[in-house]
Design a protein around this motif. Structure first.
Motif, PDB file in Angstrom:
ATOM      1  N   UNK A   9       0.812  -1.221   0.000  1.00  0.00           N
ATOM      2  CA  UNK A   9       0.000   0.000   0.000  1.00  0.00           C
ATOM      3  C   UNK A   9       0.846   1.271   0.000  1.00  0.00           C
ATOM      4  N   UNK A  10       1.927   1.252   0.751  1.00  0.00           N
ATOM      5  CA  UNK A  10       2.786   2.440   0.806  1.00  0.00           C
ATOM      6  C   UNK A  10       3.362   2.749  -0.576  1.00  0.00           C
ATOM      7  N   UNK A  46      -6.909  -3.551  -0.670  1.00  0.00           N
ATOM      8  CA  UNK A  46      -7.353  -4.668  -1.501  1.00  0.00           C
ATOM      9  C   UNK A  46      -6.570  -4.699  -2.808  1.00  0.00           C
ATOM     10  N   UNK A  47      -6.342  -3.523  -3.370  1.00  0.00           N
ATOM     11  CA  UNK A  47      -5.570  -3.433  -4.608  1.00  0.00           C
ATOM     12  C   UNK A  47      -4.173  -4.008  -4.406  1.00  0.00           C
ATOM     13  N   UNK A  48      -3.536  -3.583  -3.334  1.00  0.00           N
ATOM     14  CA  UNK A  48      -2.171  -4.050  -3.116  1.00  0.00           C
ATOM     15  C   UNK A  48      -2.163  -5.551  -2.822  1.00  0.00           C
ATOM     16  N   UNK A  49      -3.225  -6.050  -2.215  1.00  0.00           N
ATOM     17  CA  UNK A  49      -3.290  -7.495  -1.987  1.00  0.00           C
ATOM     18  C   UNK A  49      -3.345  -8.226  -3.326  1.00  0.00           C
ATOM     19  N   UNK A  50      -4.132  -7.683  -4.255  1.00  0.00           N
ATOM     20  CA  UNK A  50      -4.216  -8.294  -5.573  1.00  0.00           C
ATOM     21  C   UNK A  50      -2.865  -8.246  -6.281  1.00  0.00           C
ATOM     22  N   UNK A  51      -2.206  -7.093  -6.226  1.00  0.00           N
ATOM     23  CA  UNK A  51      -0.891  -6.993  -6.857  1.00  0.00           C
ATOM     24  C   UNK A  51       0.101  -7.944  -6.196  1.00  0.00           C
ATOM     25  N   UNK A  52       0.010  -8.061  -4.886  1.00  0.00           N
ATOM     26  CA  UNK A  52       0.906  -8.984  -4.184  1.00  0.00           C
ATOM     27  C   UNK A  52       0.681 -10.414  -4.682  1.00  0.00           C
ATOM     28  N   UNK A  95      -7.347 -16.936  -4.742  1.00  0.00           N
ATOM     29  CA  UNK A  95      -8.779 -16.844  -4.435  1.00  0.00           C
ATOM     30  C   UNK A  95      -9.044 -15.679  -3.486  1.00  0.00           C
ATOM     31  N   UNK A  96      -8.230 -15.550  -2.449  1.00  0.00           N
ATOM     32  CA  UNK A  96      -8.420 -14.446  -1.504  1.00  0.00           C
ATOM     33  C   UNK A  96      -8.286 -13.101  -2.210  1.00  0.00           C
ATOM     34  N   UNK A  97      -7.454 -13.056  -3.222  1.00  0.00           N
ATOM     35  CA  UNK A  97      -7.261 -11.820  -3.975  1.00  0.00           C
ATOM     36  C   UNK A  97      -8.395 -11.604  -4.982  1.00  0.00           C
ATOM     37  N   UNK A 104     -10.745  -5.065 -13.250  1.00  0.00           N
ATOM     38  CA  UNK A 104     -10.823  -4.065 -12.190  1.00  0.00           C
ATOM     39  C   UNK A 104      -9.412  -3.631 -11.764  1.00  0.00           C
ATOM     40  N   UNK A 105      -8.523  -4.591 -11.681  1.00  0.00           N
ATOM     41  CA  UNK A 105      -7.156  -4.291 -11.267  1.00  0.00           C
ATOM     42  C   UNK A 105      -6.425  -3.483 -12.331  1.00  0.00           C
ATOM     43  N   UNK A 106      -6.707  -3.825 -13.581  1.00  0.00           N
ATOM     44  CA  UNK A 106      -6.050  -3.105 -14.679  1.00  0.00           C
ATOM     45  C   UNK A 106      -6.427  -1.630 -14.680  1.00  0.00           C
TER      46      UNK A 106
END
Lengths: 120, 120
Positions: A17-18, B6-12, B56-58, B81-83
């Motif tokens: 996030x950061x 949530x976005x960063x979780x998806x990127x992770x 799945x969590x992402x 959505x992520x794009x």
DNA sequence: TGGATATTTAAGTGATGACTTAAATAAGAG
DNA sequence: CTCTTATTTAAGTCATCACTTAAATATCCA
């Protein structure tokens, strides 16, 4: 094109996030020094510096030199390059659907979809 | 819209070569069971299962049930959505350039760019 | 030169991540 | 019910990550 390992490194850099917030600010406010970048965050300057190193290694930012300052700049090119992965993936996905549609439109017997229950 | 966390979780979730490869295969080859997904990888089945849980969590895949099998499906919606993050970021970047251009086109004195030496 | 500012390096810590093997659960087939 | 297949859970290990404080480096300014 871009090797998967480099791609995943870039995504990993985005997976915090950061760092996401840093990139967002560089995009909308332009080049910034480390201090300016660090200001809104509740974390030490070295922590921010380390985040910037991650972003730089991923090719998402570059750094110049202006006296004692190291202005950071968003690397839009790498950003665009990374976004391509979504395009390619969506394209593959749609190609598959096209094939499936053409198959179902054929006058033979329909193939009875195998994977059921896909909305629990 | 989507919270940054949530976005960063998806990127992770995208920030791992194995998971990237899994998504690529789901896109081009369609729904697959865990075994099928695991086949090309030199790692244990539980390892793959754990990767799938991350995806799945992402929100990047969903899972159905077909007897003892748990077919995995790419979630194209979350992908799209992520794009969007890239679109938004690029838009902010371009807005900044437009403002700058308009400023430089004005008949006043040019503002002497501050951050020099940006290609070492 | 000496001091203030900007940034990084070093070194350490606690949490998380990517695996492993072994054992548990779930479901289909004889 | 028992055997086999499909997948997950449990538990442990080793590496990496996101921080921290303290000290080093670089550059400007008087």
């Amino acid at each position: 094109m871009t090797p998967t390992s480099a791609l995943s490194e870039t995504f990993a850099a985005l997976g915090d996030p950061t760092r996401l917030a840093i990139l967002g600010r560089l995009a909308s406010e332009g080049d910034m020094t480390v201090q300016e970048i660090a200001r809104p965050f509740a974390m030490s300057l070295p922590a921010v510096s380390q985040h910037l190193k991650v972003l730089e290694r991923a090719g998402l930012i570059s750094r110049g030199r202006d006296g004692q300052k190291r202005p950071c700049r968003l690397e839009a090119a790498r950003l665009a390059e990374t976004a391509l992965w979504f395009d390619h993936t969506r394209a593959a996905w749609e190609r598959r659907f096209d094939r499936l549609e053409r198959f179902l439109a054929a006058p033979q017997s329909p193939p009875a979809s195998k994977g059921e229950d896909h909305e629990p």
